[in-house]
Motif scaffolding. Structure first.
Motif, mmCIF file in Angstrom:
data_model
loop_
_atom_site.group_PDB
_atom_site.id
_atom_site.type_symbol
_atom_site.label_atom_id
_atom_site.label_comp_id
_atom_site.label_asym_id
_atom_site.label_seq_id
_atom_site.Cartn_x
_atom_site.Cartn_y
_atom_site.Cartn_z
ATOM 1 N N THR A 125 0.795 4.100 -2.916
ATOM 2 C CA THR A 125 0.445 5.457 -2.491
ATOM 3 C C THR A 125 1.552 6.440 -2.838
ATOM 4 O O THR A 125 1.299 7.536 -3.360
ATOM 5 N N GLU B 52 0.840 -1.206 0.000
ATOM 6 C CA GLU B 52 0.000 0.000 0.000
ATOM 7 C C GLU B 52 0.874 1.254 0.000
ATOM 8 O O GLU B 52 0.584 2.221 -0.715
ATOM 9 N N SER C 3 -9.997 -8.136 0.578
ATOM 10 C CA SER C 3 -10.231 -6.736 0.930
ATOM 11 C C SER C 3 -8.966 -5.906 0.737
ATOM 12 O O SER C 3 -9.032 -4.754 0.300
ATOM 13 N N GLN C 4 -7.824 -6.472 1.041
ATOM 14 C CA GLN C 4 -6.563 -5.772 0.826
ATOM 15 C C GLN C 4 -6.303 -5.564 -0.664
ATOM 16 O O GLN C 4 -5.886 -4.485 -1.082
ATOM 17 N N GLN C 5 -6.578 -6.588 -1.458
ATOM 18 C CA GLN C 5 -6.430 -6.445 -2.906
ATOM 19 C C GLN C 5 -7.347 -5.352 -3.441
ATOM 20 O O GLN C 5 -6.979 -4.615 -4.359
ATOM 21 N N GLY C 6 -8.527 -5.242 -2.856
ATOM 22 C CA GLY C 6 -9.456 -4.194 -3.272
ATOM 23 C C GLY C 6 -8.889 -2.804 -3.038
ATOM 24 O O GLY C 6 -9.041 -1.913 -3.876
ATOM 25 N N ARG C 7 -8.206 -2.624 -1.910
ATOM 26 C CA ARG C 7 -7.598 -1.328 -1.602
ATOM 27 C C ARG C 7 -6.453 -1.027 -2.581
ATOM 28 O O ARG C 7 -6.336 0.095 -3.083
ATOM 29 N N ILE C 8 -5.637 -2.018 -2.872
ATOM 30 C CA ILE C 8 -4.530 -1.821 -3.805
ATOM 31 C C ILE C 8 -5.066 -1.558 -5.210
ATOM 32 O O ILE C 8 -4.556 -0.688 -5.935
ATOM 33 N N HIS C 9 -6.106 -2.271 -5.587
ATOM 34 C CA HIS C 9 -6.718 -2.043 -6.901
ATOM 35 C C HIS C 9 -7.235 -0.611 -7.014
ATOM 36 O O HIS C 9 -7.098 0.025 -8.067
ATOM 37 N N ALA C 10 -7.814 -0.102 -5.926
ATOM 38 C CA ALA C 10 -8.333 1.269 -5.944
ATOM 39 C C ALA C 10 -7.199 2.281 -6.144
ATOM 40 O O ALA C 10 -7.355 3.255 -6.887
ATOM 41 N N LEU C 11 -6.064 2.052 -5.505
ATOM 42 C CA LEU C 11 -4.923 2.948 -5.681
ATOM 43 C C LEU C 11 -4.393 2.878 -7.111
ATOM 44 O O LEU C 11 -4.065 3.900 -7.719
#
Length: 214
Positions: free
Chosen positions: A74, A70, A125-133
């Motif tokens: 970021t 992340e 859920s972690q992959q979802g956050r990375i995908h969003a970034l």
């Protein structure tokens, strides 16, 4: 264990916190040995700490991996040109995007490798956050292309197709710079700028390949 890569070493005279030491050591071990092959006991031993003491500084091994990936995504996003430059000068923003992206992956090769190789080990859920970034990065590039087309500075291209193609190329640049490779950062930036200009700029328009500064 080999010395940490230059980009991951704190400046001389700087004292790293236990959390920073854990992060930098985990980064190298996860890249060199593979995330699944490194236990918390091995990580603790590498930094001279008891395994149980790690939990005073990290939540879990999974959380540590997510934190590292992340932070990379970021930091990459923050290195890219912002909306003001995109609207004022899309070509300059495009050049800045290319240069910033290439320079960041060039300078943070271990972090790039971890994000590419161990993404699959993250939870859904972690992959979802990375995908969003990563989607934010794609949208930044898409905004540059759209602004350039709206201003008549770029030829018309299908943005949804062009963006992933360009990012795929830029994301693989770091793999070119294995030990012993001779291409410089300047050479690599120039090459990719020329290739992207060849697609986006009207043939009558000067490519301005030297204008890669922010």
């Amino acid at each position: 264990m080999q010395a940490l890569a230059t980009q991951d070493v704190m400046p001389t005279g700087t004292t790293r916190s236990p959390h920073e030491l854990i992060r930098s050591t985990a980064l190298q071990m996860f890249v060199e040995r593979g995330y699944q092959s490194v236990s918390l006991r091995q990580l603790a031993s590498a930094i001279g700490m008891q395994a149980g003491s790690l939990y005073n500084h990290i939540e879990s091994k999974d959380a540590l991996l997510f934190e590292l990936i992340e932070a990379y995504e970021t930091d990459l996003l923050q290195a890219l040109p912002g909306k003001l430059l995109i609207l004022c000068d899309p070509l300059k923003a495009l050049n800045a995007f290319i240069k910033s992206h290439v320079a960041f992956t060039f300078e943070h090769r271990q972090r790039w490798l971890l994000a590419r190789l161990e993404y699959r080990c993250l939870t859904a859920s972690q992959q979802g956050r990375i995908h969003a970034l990563r989607q934010d990065t794609a949208e930044r590039l898409g905004a540059i292309l759209q602004a350039g087309m709206d201003q008549g500075r770029f030829v018309k291209v299908p943005v949804k197709t062009m963006v992933p193609c360009m990012l795929a190329m830029l994301n693989e640049i770091s793999s070119w710079h294995s030990p012993g490779h001779t291409s410089s950062l300047t050479t690599t930036v120039g090459l990719h700028t020329k290739m992207i200009h060849a697609v986006l700029l009207p043939t009558a328009m000067p490519t301005a390949t030297g204008s890669t500064e922010h």
